[in-house]
Design a protein around this motif. Structure first.
Motif, PDB file in Angstrom:
ATOM      1  N   ILE A  83       0.836  -1.204   0.000  1.00  0.00           N
ATOM      2  CA  ILE A  83       0.000   0.000   0.000  1.00  0.00           C
ATOM      3  C   ILE A  83       0.868   1.249   0.000  1.00  0.00           C
ATOM      4  CG2 ILE A  83      -1.715   1.306   1.307  1.00  0.00           C
ATOM      5  CD1 ILE A  83      -2.698  -1.362   2.423  1.00  0.00           C
ATOM      6  N   ILE A  84       1.882   1.254   0.854  1.00  0.00           N
ATOM      7  CA  ILE A  84       2.765   2.421   0.951  1.00  0.00           C
ATOM      8  C   ILE A  84       3.468   2.673  -0.375  1.00  0.00           C
ATOM      9  CG2 ILE A  84       4.859   3.304   2.058  1.00  0.00           C
ATOM     10  CD1 ILE A  84       3.981   1.860   4.606  1.00  0.00           C
ATOM     11  N   MET A  85       3.960   1.614  -1.018  1.00  0.00           N
ATOM     12  CA  MET A  85       4.680   1.789  -2.274  1.00  0.00           C
ATOM     13  C   MET A  85       3.745   2.247  -3.387  1.00  0.00           C
ATOM     14  SD  MET A  85       7.793   1.363  -1.621  1.00  0.00           S
ATOM     15  CE  MET A  85       8.286   1.558  -3.330  1.00  0.00           C
ATOM     16  N   GLN A  86       2.523   1.775  -3.409  1.00  0.00           N
ATOM     17  CA  GLN A  86       1.576   2.232  -4.430  1.00  0.00           C
ATOM     18  C   GLN A  86       1.225   3.707  -4.241  1.00  0.00           C
ATOM     19  OE1 GLN A  86      -1.825  -0.348  -4.586  1.00  0.00           O
ATOM     20  NE2 GLN A  86      -0.668  -2.093  -5.341  1.00  0.00           N
ATOM     21  N   LEU A  87       1.070   4.127  -2.994  1.00  0.00           N
ATOM     22  CA  LEU A  87       0.805   5.543  -2.730  1.00  0.00           C
ATOM     23  C   LEU A  87       2.008   6.403  -3.092  1.00  0.00           C
ATOM     24  CD1 LEU A  87      -1.070   5.287   0.700  1.00  0.00           C
ATOM     25  CD2 LEU A  87      -2.072   5.791  -1.524  1.00  0.00           C
ATOM     26  N   LEU A  88       3.213   5.920  -2.772  1.00  0.00           N
ATOM     27  CA  LEU A  88       4.421   6.678  -3.098  1.00  0.00           C
ATOM     28  C   LEU A  88       4.663   6.729  -4.601  1.00  0.00           C
ATOM     29  CD1 LEU A  88       6.916   5.492  -0.314  1.00  0.00           C
ATOM     30  CD2 LEU A  88       5.655   7.646  -0.442  1.00  0.00           C
ATOM     31  N   THR A  89       4.236   5.687  -5.315  1.00  0.00           N
ATOM     32  CA  THR A  89       4.387   5.679  -6.774  1.00  0.00           C
ATOM     33  C   THR A  89       3.591   6.805  -7.408  1.00  0.00           C
ATOM     34  OG1 THR A  89       4.740   3.292  -6.769  1.00  0.00           O
ATOM     35  CG2 THR A  89       4.101   4.294  -8.857  1.00  0.00           C
ATOM     36  N   ALA A  91       2.808   9.621  -5.747  1.00  0.00           N
ATOM     37  CA  ALA A  91       3.270  10.901  -5.201  1.00  0.00           C
ATOM     38  C   ALA A  91       4.686  11.268  -5.621  1.00  0.00           C
ATOM     39  CB  ALA A  91       3.185  10.874  -3.665  1.00  0.00           C
ATOM     40  N   ILE A  92       5.568  10.287  -5.827  1.00  0.00           N
ATOM     41  CA  ILE A  92       6.973  10.545  -6.137  1.00  0.00           C
ATOM     42  C   ILE A  92       7.220  10.309  -7.629  1.00  0.00           C
ATOM     43  CG2 ILE A  92       9.358   9.876  -5.652  1.00  0.00           C
ATOM     44  CD1 ILE A  92       8.488   9.016  -2.890  1.00  0.00           C
ATOM     45  N   PRO A  93       7.658  11.319  -8.362  1.00  0.00           N
ATOM     46  CA  PRO A  93       7.863  11.172  -9.817  1.00  0.00           C
ATOM     47  C   PRO A  93       8.875  10.083 -10.176  1.00  0.00           C
ATOM     48  CG  PRO A  93       7.863  13.496  -9.189  1.00  0.00           C
ATOM     49  CD  PRO A  93       7.869  12.713  -7.923  1.00  0.00           C
ATOM     50  N   LEU A  98       9.734   4.705 -12.724  1.00  0.00           N
ATOM     51  CA  LEU A  98      10.098   3.291 -12.633  1.00  0.00           C
ATOM     52  C   LEU A  98       8.916   2.397 -13.005  1.00  0.00           C
ATOM     53  CD1 LEU A  98      12.263   3.017  -9.373  1.00  0.00           C
ATOM     54  CD2 LEU A  98      13.014   2.617 -11.726  1.00  0.00           C
ATOM     55  N   ALA A  99       7.727   2.776 -12.544  1.00  0.00           N
ATOM     56  CA  ALA A  99       6.537   1.977 -12.835  1.00  0.00           C
ATOM     57  C   ALA A  99       6.228   1.938 -14.325  1.00  0.00           C
ATOM     58  CB  ALA A  99       5.339   2.524 -12.066  1.00  0.00           C
ATOM     59  N   LYS A 100       6.622   2.981 -15.055  1.00  0.00           N
ATOM     60  CA  LYS A 100       6.348   3.053 -16.482  1.00  0.00           C
ATOM     61  C   LYS A 100       7.461   2.451 -17.342  1.00  0.00           C
ATOM     62  CE  LYS A 100       3.502   7.221 -16.089  1.00  0.00           C
ATOM     63  NZ  LYS A 100       3.333   8.647 -16.476  1.00  0.00           N
ATOM     64  N   GLU A 101       8.534   1.980 -16.697  1.00  0.00           N
ATOM     65  CA  GLU A 101       9.665   1.423 -17.446  1.00  0.00           C
ATOM     66  C   GLU A 101       9.469  -0.030 -17.837  1.00  0.00           C
ATOM     67  OE1 GLU A 101      13.214   2.021 -15.249  1.00  0.00           O
ATOM     68  OE2 GLU A 101      13.262   4.208 -15.571  1.00  0.00           O
TER      69      GLU A 101
END
Length: 420
Positions: A83-89, A91-93, A98-101
């Motif tokens: 959950i924390i990583m999905q929220l940070l994804t 919020a943090i460019p 990274l998620a789009k790579e």
């Protein structure tokens, strides 16, 4: 579902995946009985038997928490980390890039998720050990607390690895299957407890048993009905002439499920609600701990309200991540498709977004009702929370997702065989 399982068992590679999944779940169940040295589990069992949030937490860990075994923390820290990583994804460019790579970026985010899981697991296990299980630790020295917390953290790390292995080499989502196995393992205990409360202790009316059965059947039917429900957006592809051949011209649809997020909002909400309990265990006998115990227990109105709001939030959040109307609209426009009565491009994206928001609203209200109504019924009728809608929703949802996974793998194998 049973026909799908029978047909899948006849296929060698899928049968190997099923056997692998069963073996991993068996190892998990064995681990829930491996005790931690230097811990008096009877002390913790007496606390868990009082019910409330700890009783539910014990259910989703398959009884490992009450026995305070190596898997007592369960997989909750990994869910919180996700959950924390999905929220940070969002919020943090840098994480969004990274998620789009593609695959490499997702592997990097998964690695960060594992690191955060270890940190959260150690903090949560140390808080529970020092706050709740302090009287159960033999010796009571700093080293004994540290050793128990380290053991619990290692157990969570092993469960995290096991869930990922099931997802990669087995059938279905590994984390969901671990929770599924935990709840199923506690159902016999729940049935025995209900019978004892009814016929031995006589604190529960005999007429409540058929009501419980009818209530459970209605919940299962409702979950299946909504889970299979979808809105089909009609799509028409224009004809294209390439040389002497004509392409396109067919009609199809975009399926938009009412409950596209499945059981994940429920699991996420439960994980978030465990934070106040953990903090209260870190500061026992304090004002905050007393407030949590009296006003934020599982049957309180505040707990039910926050629980429902979190379910609605995570339903919308997960839908926004998995369903991108702009991307779908661009793909339709690129391949000559259009929604009937809607202009291609931005109007199509806005239309799909509007429909998605309406469907998600209905799905979130359904999930909230499934989770909240049994809590209210339990508080009024004094029915154990083992039969709550959350457990039934997880069981039915995971079973249907696993069945669909089996069907998709069988279909992919059929196409591969045809291409050969």
């Amino acid at each position: 579902m049973f026909d799908t399982l029978k047909n899948a068992w006849r296929i060698k590679d899928i049968r190997q995946k099923i056997i692998f999944t069963i073996v991993m779940l068996f190892i998990y169940r064995v681990g829930t009985y491996v005790p931690i040295p230097g811990v008096d589990s009877s002390y913790i069992q007496a606390i868990v038997e009082k019910g409330g949030l700890l009783g539910f937490f014990d259910m989703i860990t398959g009884g490992a928490f009450a026995n305070y075994t190596i898997f007592a923390m369960g997989i909750t820290p990994y869910i919180n980390s996700s959950i924390i990583m999905q929220l940070l994804t969002v919020a943090i460019p840098k994480l969004e890039e990274l998620a789009k790579e593609g695959e490499d970026g997702r592997k990097k985010i998964a690695q960060y998720t594992r690191y955060v899981t270890i940190i959260l697991a150690f903090i949560q296990s140390l808080g529970i050990t020092y706050g709740l299980a302090r009287g159960a630790i033999v010796g009571g020295t700093f080293f004994s607390y540290f050793l128990v917390a380290l053991t619990l953290t290692a157990g969570t790390a092993f469960l995290m690895w096991m869930g990922e292995q099931i997802t990669d080499k087995g059938i279905g989502n590994g984390i969901s299957l671990l929770i599924f196995a935990s709840i199923v393992s506690r159902l016999p205990v729940a049935i025995a407890t209900t019978i004892q409360r009814t016929f031995v202790a006589k604190v529960q009316s005999v007429w409540s048993l058929p009501l419980i059965i009818v209530f459970a059947v209605l919940l299962i039917a409702g979950v299946i009905y909504v889970d299979l429900g979808e809105r089909r957006i009609p799509v028409q592809y224009s004809k294209r002439v390439v040389g002497r051949k004509v392409y396109g011209g067919q009609s199809t649809h975009i399926p938009m499920k009412v409950n596209a997020s499945g059981v994940l909002p429920i699991i996420f909400a439960i994980s978030i609600l465990s934070f106040p309990q953990t903090i209260a265990l870190l500061v026992p006998n304090s004002g905050f701990a007393n407030w949590v115990g009296s006003h934020f227990n599982q049957g309180s109105a505040l707990y039910a309200i926050i629980y429902g709001l979190l379910i609605i939030f995570f339903t919308y959040f997960y839908t926004q991540i998995t369903f991108n109307p702009v991307e779908i609209a661009n793909n339709l426009k690129q391949y000559g498709g259009f929604v009937m009565g809607i202009r291609p491009g931005k109007p199509t994206a806005e239309y799909l977004s509007r429909i998605s928001n309406r469907i998600t609203f209905v799905g979130s209200l359904f999930l909230t009702a499934i989770a909240i109504i049994p809590i209210i019924a339990s508080a009024v009728a004094k029915i154990p929370m083992y039969f709550g809608g959350t457990a039934i929703l997880i069981l039915v949802g995971v079973a249907m997702e696993t069945s669909r996974e089996l069907e998709s793998q069988m279909l992919m194998r059929h196409y591969k065989g045809f291409l050969k």
